[in-house]
Motif scaffolding. Structure first.
Motif, PDB file in Angstrom:
ATOM      1  N   PRO A  52      -2.257   5.901   6.735  1.00 48.05           N
ATOM      2  CA  PRO A  52      -3.513   6.038   5.996  1.00 48.05           C
ATOM      3  C   PRO A  52      -4.492   6.949   6.745  1.00 48.05           C
ATOM      4  O   PRO A  52      -4.695   6.795   7.954  1.00 48.05           O
ATOM      5  CB  PRO A  52      -4.045   4.607   5.915  1.00 48.05           C
ATOM      6  N   ARG A  53      -5.086   7.872   6.039  1.00 46.02           N
ATOM      7  CA  ARG A  53      -6.029   8.812   6.646  1.00 46.02           C
ATOM      8  C   ARG A  53      -7.298   8.104   7.103  1.00 46.02           C
ATOM      9  O   ARG A  53      -7.990   8.598   7.992  1.00 46.02           O
ATOM     10  CB  ARG A  53      -6.337   9.940   5.664  1.00 46.02           C
ATOM     11  N   ARG A  54      -7.586   6.939   6.548  1.00 48.99           N
ATOM     12  CA  ARG A  54      -8.783   6.190   6.943  1.00 48.99           C
ATOM     13  C   ARG A  54      -8.705   5.676   8.383  1.00 48.99           C
ATOM     14  O   ARG A  54      -9.708   5.260   8.956  1.00 48.99           O
ATOM     15  CB  ARG A  54      -9.036   5.034   5.982  1.00 48.99           C
ATOM     16  N   ARG A  79      -4.037  12.700  -0.845  1.00 47.50           N
ATOM     17  CA  ARG A  79      -5.481  12.492  -0.758  1.00 47.50           C
ATOM     18  C   ARG A  79      -5.826  11.413   0.270  1.00 47.50           C
ATOM     19  O   ARG A  79      -6.779  11.548   1.024  1.00 47.50           O
ATOM     20  CB  ARG A  79      -6.020  12.115  -2.138  1.00 47.50           C
ATOM     21  N   LYS A  80      -5.032  10.337   0.340  1.00 52.75           N
ATOM     22  CA  LYS A  80      -5.360   9.201   1.200  1.00 52.75           C
ATOM     23  C   LYS A  80      -4.402   8.969   2.365  1.00 52.75           C
ATOM     24  O   LYS A  80      -4.660   8.109   3.197  1.00 52.75           O
ATOM     25  CB  LYS A  80      -5.399   7.917   0.359  1.00 52.75           C
ATOM     26  N   TYR A  81      -3.294   9.690   2.416  1.00 51.63           N
ATOM     27  CA  TYR A  81      -2.258   9.393   3.409  1.00 51.63           C
ATOM     28  C   TYR A  81      -1.662  10.656   4.013  1.00 51.63           C
ATOM     29  O   TYR A  81      -1.631  11.707   3.386  1.00 51.63           O
ATOM     30  CB  TYR A  81      -1.096   8.602   2.768  1.00 51.63           C
ATOM     31  N   GLU A 131       0.815  -1.215   0.000  1.00 50.72           N
ATOM     32  CA  GLU A 131       0.000   0.000   0.000  1.00 50.72           C
ATOM     33  C   GLU A 131       0.846   1.262   0.000  1.00 50.72           C
ATOM     34  O   GLU A 131       0.469   2.276  -0.579  1.00 50.72           O
ATOM     35  CB  GLU A 131      -0.934  -0.011   1.212  1.00 50.72           C
TER      36      GLU A 131
END
Length: 182
Positions: A144-146, A129-131, A11
């Motif tokens: 990871p931002r999630r 955008r995602k990290y 990832e």
């Protein structure tokens, strides 16, 4: 302060494209340069050899299309092949992951691997955008931002991480300042 979640094998490769751009050329920039050079060199050379600008342009365009199709095929095959290779070695595709901030260091903990980076060697933090990407000397640790349940939890975590950076690292981390302002 810590956050946890699951991270997939490979990832971090997604975030690495952004890291390379901060160090020099990103993979997208490299591909663009290659394609422009293919057109800029291929067409004139092909026209000179064949005597026809049209024939040269068509040949180079087909080479261009072939390069794009090949890139898409490689992209589609990479994930399944990585999963199969990991399974053959008895490794899971996803691992539990903990990202911890301590007064002394940033700690990355994923099953059998733990990495610790003193705050003095964290050179900057930036957001994709995602990290969130923490550059540690010449290496990158991605978060990871999630993993954050709410924007408030993410803001508090990034605020604490930013507070622990050296002044020079804070100056190289405009994404954190902008994120905390918004």
């Amino acid at each position: 302060m810590e956050v946890t979640g699951f991270i997939a094998a490979g990832e971090s490769a997604t975030a690495l494209a952004y890291i390379k751009a901060r160090r020099g050329l990103s993979p997208r920039q490299i591909m663009l340069i290659i394609l422009i050079c293919t057109l800029a060199v291929g067409i004139p050379v092909g026209a000179g050899l064949s005597g026809s600008w049209f024939a040269a342009a068509v040949s180079v365009e087909f080479a261009f299309i072939g390069t794009l199709v090949g890139s898409l095929i490689v992209q589609r095959l990479t994930g399944p092949m990585m999963r199969r290779a990991l399974a053959e070695r008895g490794q899971a595709y996803e691992h539990p992951f903990t990202f911890r901030l301590t007064p002394e260091a940033l700690v990355y903990d994923s099953v059998d691997l733990t990495m610790t980076a003193r705050w003095s060697c964290v050179t900057d933090i930036y957001k994709t955008r995602k990290y969130w990407v923490f550059l540690v000397q010449s290496s990158a640790i991605i978060l990871p931002r999630r993993f954050f349940n709410t924007p408030e939890v993410e803001r508090a975590f990034i605020a604490e991480a930013t507070a622990r950076l050296t002044e020079a690292a804070r100056l190289r981390s405009p994404d954190t300042a902008a994120f905390l302002r918004d």
